[in-house]
Write a protein that holds these residues in place. Structure first.
Motif, PDB file in Angstrom:
ATOM      1  N   ASP A  68       0.691  -1.228  -0.096  1.00 47.41           N
ATOM      2  CA  ASP A  68      -0.108   0.263  -0.085  1.00 47.41           C
ATOM      3  C   ASP A  68       0.812   1.467  -0.051  1.00 47.41           C
ATOM      4  OD1 ASP A  68      -2.340  -1.387  -0.050  1.00 47.41           O
ATOM      5  OD2 ASP A  68      -2.724  -1.280   2.278  1.00 47.41           O
ATOM      6  N   LEU A  69       1.830   1.402   0.912  1.00 44.89           N
ATOM      7  CA  LEU A  69       2.687   2.498   0.872  1.00 44.89           C
ATOM      8  C   LEU A  69       3.500   2.533  -0.508  1.00 44.89           C
ATOM      9  CD1 LEU A  69       4.194   4.582   2.432  1.00 44.89           C
ATOM     10  CD2 LEU A  69       5.853   3.260   3.172  1.00 44.89           C
ATOM     11  N   ALA A  70       3.908   1.550  -1.249  1.00 38.72           N
ATOM     12  CA  ALA A  70       4.237   1.705  -2.388  1.00 38.72           C
ATOM     13  C   ALA A  70       3.494   2.255  -3.456  1.00 38.72           C
ATOM     14  CB  ALA A  70       4.922   0.415  -2.931  1.00 38.72           C
ATOM     15  N   THR A  71       2.088   1.887  -3.436  1.00 38.06           N
ATOM     16  CA  THR A  71       1.177   2.420  -4.277  1.00 38.06           C
ATOM     17  C   THR A  71       0.986   4.012  -3.955  1.00 38.06           C
ATOM     18  OG1 THR A  71       0.084   0.209  -4.488  1.00 38.06           O
ATOM     19  CG2 THR A  71      -1.241   2.019  -5.113  1.00 38.06           C
ATOM     20  N   ILE A  72       1.067   4.293  -2.595  1.00 43.97           N
ATOM     21  CA  ILE A  72       0.694   5.672  -2.238  1.00 43.97           C
ATOM     22  C   ILE A  72       1.898   6.321  -2.836  1.00 43.97           C
ATOM     23  CG2 ILE A  72       0.498   7.072  -0.413  1.00 43.97           C
ATOM     24  CD1 ILE A  72      -1.067   4.760   1.011  1.00 43.97           C
ATOM     25  N   VAL A  73       3.291   6.140  -2.595  1.00 47.30           N
ATOM     26  CA  VAL A  73       4.444   6.812  -2.971  1.00 47.30           C
ATOM     27  C   VAL A  73       4.330   7.034  -4.639  1.00 47.30           C
ATOM     28  CG1 VAL A  73       6.965   6.589  -3.055  1.00 47.30           C
ATOM     29  CG2 VAL A  73       5.589   6.378  -0.974  1.00 47.30           C
ATOM     30  N   SER A  74       4.115   5.993  -5.254  1.00 45.97           N
ATOM     31  CA  SER A  74       4.102   5.998  -6.523  1.00 45.97           C
ATOM     32  C   SER A  74       3.163   7.188  -7.001  1.00 45.97           C
ATOM     33  CB  SER A  74       3.773   4.696  -7.285  1.00 45.97           C
ATOM     34  OG  SER A  74       3.850   4.820  -8.895  1.00 45.97           O
ATOM     35  N   GLY A  75       1.811   7.053  -6.467  1.00 46.80           N
ATOM     36  CA  GLY A  75       0.617   8.030  -7.090  1.00 46.80           C
ATOM     37  C   GLY A  75       1.180   9.330  -6.744  1.00 46.80           C
ATOM     38  N   ILE A  76       1.671   9.613  -5.342  1.00 42.18           N
ATOM     39  CA  ILE A  76       1.975  11.145  -4.968  1.00 42.18           C
ATOM     40  C   ILE A  76       3.030  11.533  -5.842  1.00 42.18           C
ATOM     41  CG2 ILE A  76       3.157  12.293  -3.216  1.00 42.18           C
ATOM     42  CD1 ILE A  76       1.601  10.680  -1.134  1.00 42.18           C
ATOM     43  N   GLY A  77       4.138  10.600  -6.214  1.00 41.48           N
ATOM     44  CA  GLY A  77       5.188  11.111  -7.138  1.00 41.48           C
ATOM     45  C   GLY A  77       4.667  11.508  -8.398  1.00 41.48           C
ATOM     46  N   SER A  78       3.794  10.708  -8.940  1.00 44.04           N
ATOM     47  CA  SER A  78       3.023  11.118 -10.211  1.00 44.04           C
ATOM     48  C   SER A  78       2.466  12.423 -10.186  1.00 44.04           C
ATOM     49  CB  SER A  78       2.309   9.963 -10.890  1.00 44.04           C
ATOM     50  OG  SER A  78       2.966   8.732 -11.144  1.00 44.04           O
ATOM     51  N   LEU A  79       1.513  12.534  -9.260  1.00 45.43           N
ATOM     52  CA  LEU A  79       0.770  13.779  -8.956  1.00 45.43           C
ATOM     53  C   LEU A  79       1.689  14.878  -8.943  1.00 45.43           C
ATOM     54  CD1 LEU A  79      -1.862  14.981  -8.640  1.00 45.43           C
ATOM     55  CD2 LEU A  79      -1.673  14.340  -6.095  1.00 45.43           C
ATOM     56  N   THR A  80       2.701  14.844  -8.047  1.00 44.43           N
ATOM     57  CA  THR A  80       3.634  15.909  -7.955  1.00 44.43           C
ATOM     58  C   THR A  80       4.503  16.296  -8.923  1.00 44.43           C
ATOM     59  OG1 THR A  80       5.233  14.566  -6.602  1.00 44.43           O
ATOM     60  CG2 THR A  80       3.509  16.103  -5.263  1.00 44.43           C
ATOM     61  N   ILE A  81       4.858  15.131  -9.825  1.00 48.68           N
ATOM     62  CA  ILE A  81       5.636  15.491 -11.003  1.00 48.68           C
ATOM     63  C   ILE A  81       4.661  16.362 -12.119  1.00 48.68           C
ATOM     64  CG2 ILE A  81       6.574  14.398 -13.189  1.00 48.68           C
ATOM     65  CD1 ILE A  81       7.935  12.497 -10.830  1.00 48.68           C
TER      66      ILE A  81
END
Length: 159
Positions: A68-81
């Motif tokens: 779950d943390l990996a999914t959240i981190v990936s999503g936050i990363g994509s959103l902020t980029i």
């Protein structure tokens, strides 16, 4: 915390596992840590025992499970980029989400990978950010395509 098995891994991979485990053990308030590749796949996890917990129905939900943390981190990363591109803001260095019951920190690693940390709401954010920056400084130059592939295979075999 149970340390992941590093048997059969290269010296670089074992060193990254050690750095990740050290981040969780040494920084007060840190629940779990993950490294996610630029394509969203989990490469390292401080919590390998929870990798399959959701699939087996034994998880308490997203409260720190590595997948779950990996999914959240990936999503936050994509959103902020994406946001940085829209705003002509340049590269994203770090993102922090403060919630009532916890915090999530995401920091870019030089190869496009992301370091994500799930911490308590009362953690010292500057201490967490400092230790994340140390990890990124030590890990960024060794995350070669070969090492990312080795780490990916290691995570898949742990499932």
């Amino acid at each position: 915390m149970t340390a992941p098995s590093t048997f059969g891994l290269s010296t670089e991979a074992r060193n990254l596992h050690w750095l990740l485990s050290n981040l969780v053990e040494e920084v007060p308030g840190v629940h779990s840590v993950t490294v996610v590749s630029s394509d969203g796949l989990m490469l390292l996890s401080s919590d390998p025992g929870h990798l399959t917990a959701r699939a087996t129905g034994t998880s308490d939900g997203p409260k720190g499970s590595s997948a779950d943390l990996a999914t959240i981190v990936s999503g936050i990363g994509s959103l902020t980029i994406g946001a940085a591109k829209l705003m002509d803001g340049g590269g994203v260095k770090q993102t922090m989400v403060a919630m009532d019951e916890g915090s999530v920190f995401v920091m870019s690693i030089s190869d496009g990978s992301l370091l994500g940390v799930h911490a308590t709401p009362d953690c010292d954010m500057s201490v967490v950010a400092y230790h994340m920056a140390l990890f990124v400084g030590r890990a960024g130059h060794v995350l070669t395509p070969e090492l990312r592939s080795e780490l990916r295979k290691s995570m898949e075999s742990a499932q």
